[in-house]
Design a protein around this motif. Structure first.
Motif, PDB file in Angstrom:
ATOM      1  N   GLN A 133      -7.897  -8.795 -19.454  1.00 10.33           N
ATOM      2  CA  GLN A 133      -6.970  -9.812 -19.949  1.00 10.33           C
ATOM      3  C   GLN A 133      -7.423 -11.216 -19.529  1.00 10.33           C
ATOM      4  OE1 GLN A 133      -3.446  -8.131 -18.115  1.00 10.33           O
ATOM      5  NE2 GLN A 133      -2.562  -7.684 -20.124  1.00 10.33           N
ATOM      6  N   THR A 134      -7.737 -11.361 -18.256  1.00  7.89           N
ATOM      7  CA  THR A 134      -8.113 -12.667 -17.705  1.00  7.89           C
ATOM      8  C   THR A 134      -9.439 -13.153 -18.276  1.00  7.89           C
ATOM      9  OG1 THR A 134      -6.935 -12.115 -15.670  1.00  7.89           O
ATOM     10  CG2 THR A 134      -8.512 -13.927 -15.546  1.00  7.89           C
ATOM     11  N   ALA A 135     -10.449 -12.271 -18.290  1.00  4.88           N
ATOM     12  CA  ALA A 135     -11.774 -12.657 -18.782  1.00  4.88           C
ATOM     13  C   ALA A 135     -11.732 -12.947 -20.288  1.00  4.88           C
ATOM     14  CB  ALA A 135     -12.799 -11.570 -18.464  1.00  4.88           C
ATOM     15  N   ALA A 136     -10.931 -12.184 -21.026  1.00  4.36           N
ATOM     16  CA  ALA A 136     -10.814 -12.430 -22.466  1.00  4.36           C
ATOM     17  C   ALA A 136     -10.257 -13.837 -22.714  1.00  4.36           C
ATOM     18  CB  ALA A 136      -9.925 -11.373 -23.129  1.00  4.36           C
ATOM     19  N   GLU A 137      -9.228 -14.202 -21.983  1.00  9.96           N
ATOM     20  CA  GLU A 137      -8.664 -15.549 -22.124  1.00  9.96           C
ATOM     21  C   GLU A 137      -9.714 -16.606 -21.809  1.00  9.96           C
ATOM     22  OE1 GLU A 137      -5.163 -15.764 -19.676  1.00  9.96           O
ATOM     23  OE2 GLU A 137      -4.135 -14.213 -20.835  1.00  9.96           O
TER      24      GLU A 137
ATOM     25  N   LEU B 106      -6.429 -10.357 -26.096  1.00  7.13           N
ATOM     26  CA  LEU B 106      -6.289  -8.912 -25.998  1.00  7.13           C
ATOM     27  C   LEU B 106      -5.190  -8.568 -26.999  1.00  7.13           C
ATOM     28  CD1 LEU B 106      -6.901  -6.180 -24.714  1.00  7.13           C
ATOM     29  CD2 LEU B 106      -5.269  -6.748 -22.902  1.00  7.13           C
ATOM     30  N   VAL B 107      -5.572  -8.018 -28.158  1.00  2.86           N
ATOM     31  CA  VAL B 107      -4.618  -7.812 -29.244  1.00  2.86           C
ATOM     32  C   VAL B 107      -4.047  -6.407 -29.304  1.00  2.86           C
ATOM     33  CG1 VAL B 107      -5.546  -9.675 -30.661  1.00  2.86           C
ATOM     34  CG2 VAL B 107      -6.459  -7.363 -30.921  1.00  2.86           C
TER      35      VAL B 107
ATOM     36  N   GLU C 213      -8.524  -3.694 -27.353  1.00  2.00           N
ATOM     37  CA  GLU C 213      -8.979  -4.407 -28.540  1.00  2.00           C
ATOM     38  C   GLU C 213      -8.924  -5.900 -28.249  1.00  2.00           C
ATOM     39  OE1 GLU C 213      -7.636  -1.472 -32.100  1.00  2.00           O
ATOM     40  OE2 GLU C 213      -6.059  -2.683 -31.163  1.00  2.00           O
ATOM     41  N   VAL C 214     -10.078  -6.558 -28.381  1.00  3.05           N
ATOM     42  CA  VAL C 214     -10.160  -7.992 -28.120  1.00  3.05           C
ATOM     43  C   VAL C 214     -10.651  -8.697 -29.373  1.00  3.05           C
ATOM     44  CG1 VAL C 214     -10.521  -7.743 -25.627  1.00  3.05           C
ATOM     45  CG2 VAL C 214     -12.498  -7.783 -27.147  1.00  3.05           C
TER      46      VAL C 214
ATOM     47  N   ILE D  59     -16.935 -10.166 -20.473  1.00  8.08           N
ATOM     48  CA  ILE D  59     -15.653  -9.535 -20.135  1.00  8.08           C
ATOM     49  C   ILE D  59     -15.900  -8.201 -19.431  1.00  8.08           C
ATOM     50  CG2 ILE D  59     -13.569  -8.466 -21.110  1.00  8.08           C
ATOM     51  CD1 ILE D  59     -13.769 -10.632 -23.365  1.00  8.08           C
ATOM     52  N   MET D  60     -16.844  -7.431 -19.939  1.00  5.82           N
ATOM     53  CA  MET D  60     -17.164  -6.140 -19.315  1.00  5.82           C
ATOM     54  C   MET D  60     -17.676  -6.328 -17.885  1.00  5.82           C
ATOM     55  SD  MET D  60     -18.876  -4.167 -22.561  1.00  5.82           S
ATOM     56  CE  MET D  60     -19.148  -2.598 -21.729  1.00  5.82           C
TER      57      MET D  60
END
Length: 181
Positions: free
Chosen positions: A69-73, A79-80, A104-105, A172-173
């Protein structure tokens, strides 16, 4: 090896390289590889669309969720969706002991750029990061957008955008595999 087969193999390899926009690296156990676009991450195999990394020991599924969540932002992604397969099976009375969660991002801006010229890419959207357990160890896996694009007509802009998506997803990974540290 026949001349025809050799030419086909070379052509296929060059096609993959053109899609990834990267030069061939070392030959690893999974075949030819290219360096990952994020430092400290394992190389990308040219033989598979899947990119798999080990989660560091001691990192929990909850830490991974928060890190994704944090890295995606941080990568301008959302994060959908989250699909917890293990929980879903258990709710239906099916025993499942192994972790399996699909995150799912999506980066809507970059995704829209690819879809504008290659609407078929929507079959691979949104991008997924899968957390799974095998032999008692947690791993993260994704399907790289650059690999998906090799199946569609050449679109230089889409390929550049897919390379950026690859980089964002792998970043993100990396964060998730370390628990966000």
């Amino acid at each position: 090896m026949s001349q025809t087969y050799r030419r086909a193999l070379v052509g296929m390899t060059l096609g993959i390289l053109l899609v990834s926009g990267q030069a061939i690296g070392a030959e690893g156990p999974a075949g030819p590889t290219v360096p990952a676009p994020v430092s400290g991450m394992p190389p990308i195999s040219l033989k598979t669309p899947l990119y798999v990394v080990d989660v560091q020991p001691g990192v929990t599924p909850e830490q991974i969720k928060i890190a994704i969540q944090t890295a995606a932002e941080g990568e301008n992604m959302n994060l959908v969706g989250t699909l917890n397969i293990q929980r879903g099976l258990q709710q239906r009375g099916i025993k499942s002991k192994d972790t399996y969660v699909i995150y799912e991002v999506c980066n809507l801006v970059l995704g829209a750029k690819i879809l504008a010229g290659t609407p078929e890419f929507g079959a691979f959207a949104p991008c997924k990061i899968v957390l799974f357990e095998t032999k008692g160890k947690l791993k993260l896996m994704t399907y790289l957008p650059t690999y998906a694009l090799k199946y569609f007509p050449k679109n230089a802009e889409a390929q550049k955008v897919a390379q950026e998506l690859d980089k964002q997803i792998i970043h993100i990974m990396k964060q998730a595999a370390t628990g966000g540290f």
